[in-house]
Design an enzyme around this catalytic site. Structure first.
Site, PDB file in Angstrom:
ATOM      1  N   ASP A  66       0.841  -1.203   0.000  1.00 43.55           N
ATOM      2  CA  ASP A  66       0.000   0.000   0.000  1.00 43.55           C
ATOM      3  C   ASP A  66       0.874   1.251   0.000  1.00 43.55           C
ATOM      4  O   ASP A  66       1.966   1.239  -0.575  1.00 43.55           O
ATOM      5  CB  ASP A  66      -0.925  -0.063   1.235  1.00 43.55           C
ATOM      6  CG  ASP A  66      -2.274   0.589   0.986  1.00 43.55           C
ATOM      7  OD1 ASP A  66      -2.300   1.813   0.843  1.00 43.55           O
ATOM      8  OD2 ASP A  66      -3.290  -0.117   0.926  1.00 43.55           O
ATOM      9  N   SER A  84     -11.222  -1.023  -0.549  1.00 43.93           N
ATOM     10  CA  SER A  84      -9.941  -1.036   0.156  1.00 43.93           C
ATOM     11  C   SER A  84     -10.120  -1.334   1.637  1.00 43.93           C
ATOM     12  O   SER A  84      -9.230  -1.911   2.266  1.00 43.93           O
ATOM     13  CB  SER A  84      -9.251   0.325   0.040  1.00 43.93           C
ATOM     14  OG  SER A  84      -8.662   0.489  -1.215  1.00 43.93           O
ATOM     15  N   HIS A  91      -3.676   5.961   3.446  1.00 44.71           N
ATOM     16  CA  HIS A  91      -4.448   4.770   3.068  1.00 44.71           C
ATOM     17  C   HIS A  91      -3.846   3.496   3.665  1.00 44.71           C
ATOM     18  O   HIS A  91      -4.552   2.659   4.238  1.00 44.71           O
ATOM     19  CB  HIS A  91      -4.469   4.713   1.537  1.00 44.71           C
ATOM     20  CG  HIS A  91      -5.333   3.670   0.926  1.00 44.71           C
ATOM     21  ND1 HIS A  91      -4.880   2.394   0.667  1.00 44.71           N
ATOM     22  CD2 HIS A  91      -6.619   3.713   0.501  1.00 44.71           C
ATOM     23  CE1 HIS A  91      -5.864   1.711   0.100  1.00 44.71           C
ATOM     24  NE2 HIS A  91      -6.930   2.486  -0.020  1.00 44.71           N
ATOM     25  N   ASN A 134     -13.872   0.387  -6.839  1.00 39.21           N
ATOM     26  CA  ASN A 134     -14.914   1.286  -6.325  1.00 39.21           C
ATOM     27  C   ASN A 134     -15.684   2.010  -7.412  1.00 39.21           C
ATOM     28  O   ASN A 134     -16.174   3.116  -7.191  1.00 39.21           O
ATOM     29  CB  ASN A 134     -14.264   2.338  -5.418  1.00 39.21           C
ATOM     30  CG  ASN A 134     -13.528   1.724  -4.250  1.00 39.21           C
ATOM     31  OD1 ASN A 134     -13.843   0.611  -3.822  1.00 39.21           O
ATOM     32  ND2 ASN A 134     -12.552   2.437  -3.730  1.00 39.21           N
TER      33      ASN A 134
END
Ligand SMILES: [Ca+2]
Ligand SMILES: [Ca+2]
Ligand SMILES: [Ca+2]
Length: 486
Positions: free
Chosen positions: A171, A423, A239, A343
């Site tokens: 990530d 996520s 994130h 998404n």
């Protein structure tokens, strides 16, 4: 006071059994043998509690007790039954020389109960803690509970908490957070320098944002962007810190949030910087995280049982061959790869690219990965969640509270924020996979894990209708219990 009623009930039951003894010997033995005590979730048995009637020889005298146990043992072909100790209320704890099957344990209870000196005999039942973590904002984490949208982690944690497992979070890296740092191990920063015209236009370390290329420090310097020529402008996301917290925030520390696999360790692997990251870096990160060799990078001392990839293409596109190769290698080395479905409220398997080809979304279209869609607190599909036949399972992805930082650019103070996205759903499933591996006798393969998670998933309380997001909502409790029974 609390013990009085159960105790007096037990005594009057024993009295009734003694009165009936002479006429109905088999029933008498069966009644004294508490067969229901074998229903404690154990697969084998080896420890029992025998209570001799007050005043009898085995109750008074160790040698008589040994004779009584010896008779029962030899009747079953066991060498001995060893007495461990006497409890405060006068019962004796005894152990068999080897684990007994349910049938053997049943026979042993009957045999011991046949001794007229015995008042009762039962399995030394295994109790479990009904553990609910004390984290101050745990009540806001609907995703872990037993409500319509929850993954039943609270009951799974009585059986498994992920001890001994490692989850790599590929990530944006990690921001220091007191509710997370204790569960982090190792890590690496795979973000390469830009080169050529891009480097000239933006600077070699525009994506990396930490002033260098690949390095051993996975700290997230922030992924803010204020250059509209590079990509969409915005503040830092933190994130990776959010995703890592959902996997394994420090749990039961009376602070902040809990994680899905509270006893697992997280290896932060940095691949996404300002405006994202390169597939070539991400492919190397997959290889490294799973314990494979990457030239120029020291080996990962904590190979991942599970790899979480809450990332993917920003538009439909074929899976890069470098990913496919890296994922095949990771699976061969035993890492379970869990990915976000995306998404865009689009079909992750068949969405068309700019050439009109039905290619779907990377990572869902990358072979053996476990792809995760998102659900709300009421168990319905999150309106943004990608869907389609390639999505294996769903997990909470709307309003997920986890660890972040307050910095708009670089890191400042630690914080907790609720984010939305597949996520956020993905680390719930990665965490459950870690729980499963921590109790499985033999680690599950990628395909075995996918099958187990799908077979134990909870049916959607709200049908996703024409936009399917897999077999159901991941069920941590059912998954770990199924894994233990394998
Ligand atoms: Ca760097
Ligand atoms: Ca770095
Ligand atoms: Ca906490």
């Amino acid at each position: 006071m609390g013990n009085r009623h159960p105790r007096s009930n037990a005594l009057s039951l024993a009295t009734a059994l003694v009165l009936g003894a002479c006429a109905f010997a088999p029933a008498y033995a069966g009644g004294k043998a508490n067969l229901a005590s074998l229903e404690d979730g154990s697969r084998s048995f080896g420890r029992f509690v025998v209570t001799y009637r007050s005043g009898t020889a085995p109750r008074r005298d160790a040698a008589a007790l040994e004779r009584s146990l010896g008779n029962a043992a030899s009747a079953l072909g066991l060498n001995t039954l060893q007495r461990l100790r006497r409890t405060a209320t006068g019962s004796d704890v005894v152990v068999s020389p080897r684990p007994l099957s349910r049938a053997e344990a049943t026979a042993l209870l009957h045999t011991i109960a046949a001794d007229p000196n015995v008042e009762s005999v039962e399995n030394d039942m295994r109790m479990v803690p009904y553990w609910t973590p004390n984290d101050s904002r745990f009540r806001e984490q609907f995703g872990f509970g037993s409500g319509a949208g929850g993954i039943r982690a609270t009951t799974a944690w009585d059986v498994a908490r992920g001890a001994g497992t490692v989850v790599a979070v590929i990530d944006t890296g990690i921001a220091s957070h007191s509710d997370l740092n204790g569960n982090l191990v190792g890590g690496y920063d795979f973000i390469s320098a830009l080169s050529g015209a891009e480097a000239q236009q933006f600077g070699a370390f525009f994506i990396a944002a930490d002033g260098n290329a690949r390095d051993a420090n996975p700290a997230d310097p922030g992924d803010w962007n204020d250059n509209p020529n590079a990509c969409r402008t915005g503040n830092s996301s933190w994130h990776g810190t959010h995703v890592a917290g959902t996997v394994a925030a420090v749990t039961n520390n009376a602070k902040g949030v809990a994680g899905t696999a509270p006893a697992a360790k997280v290896v932060p692997v940095r691949v996404l910087g300002r405006c994202g990251g390169f597939s070539s870096d991400i492919a190397d990160a997959i290889t490294w995280a799973s314990g494979g060799a990457v030239p120029g990078v020291p080996a990962n001392p904590n190979p991942a049982d599970v790899i979480n990839m809450s990332l993917g293409g920003s538009a439909p596109g074929a899976c890069p061959q470098s990913y496919k190769n890296a994922i095949v290698g990771a699976a061969q080395r035993g890492s379970i790869v869990v990915v976000a479905a995306g998404n865009d409220d689009a079909n992750a398997s068949t969405a068309v690219n700019s050439d009109g080809q039905p290619v779907g979304y990377t990572m869902t279209n990358c072979g053996t990965v476990i792809s995760v869609g998102a659900t709300t607190s009421s168990g319905g599909r999150s309106s943004f969640s990608n869907f389609g036949p390639g999505v294996d399972i769903a997990a909470p992805g709307s309003g997920i509270l986890s660890t972040v930082n307050n910095g708009l650019r670089g890191p400042t103070t630690e914080a907790y924020k609720a984010y939305d996205g597949t996520s956020m759903a993905t680390p719930h499933v990665a965490g459950v996979a870690a729980l499963v591996q921590s109790v499985a006798r033999t680690p599950l393969t990628q395909e075995q894990m996918r099958t187990l998670l799908k077979n134990t998933a909870r049916p959607f309380p709200v049908s996703p209708g024409a936009k399917p997001i897999g077999a159901g909502i991941v069920n941590a409790d059912a998954a770990v219990k199924a894994a233990k029974a394998l």
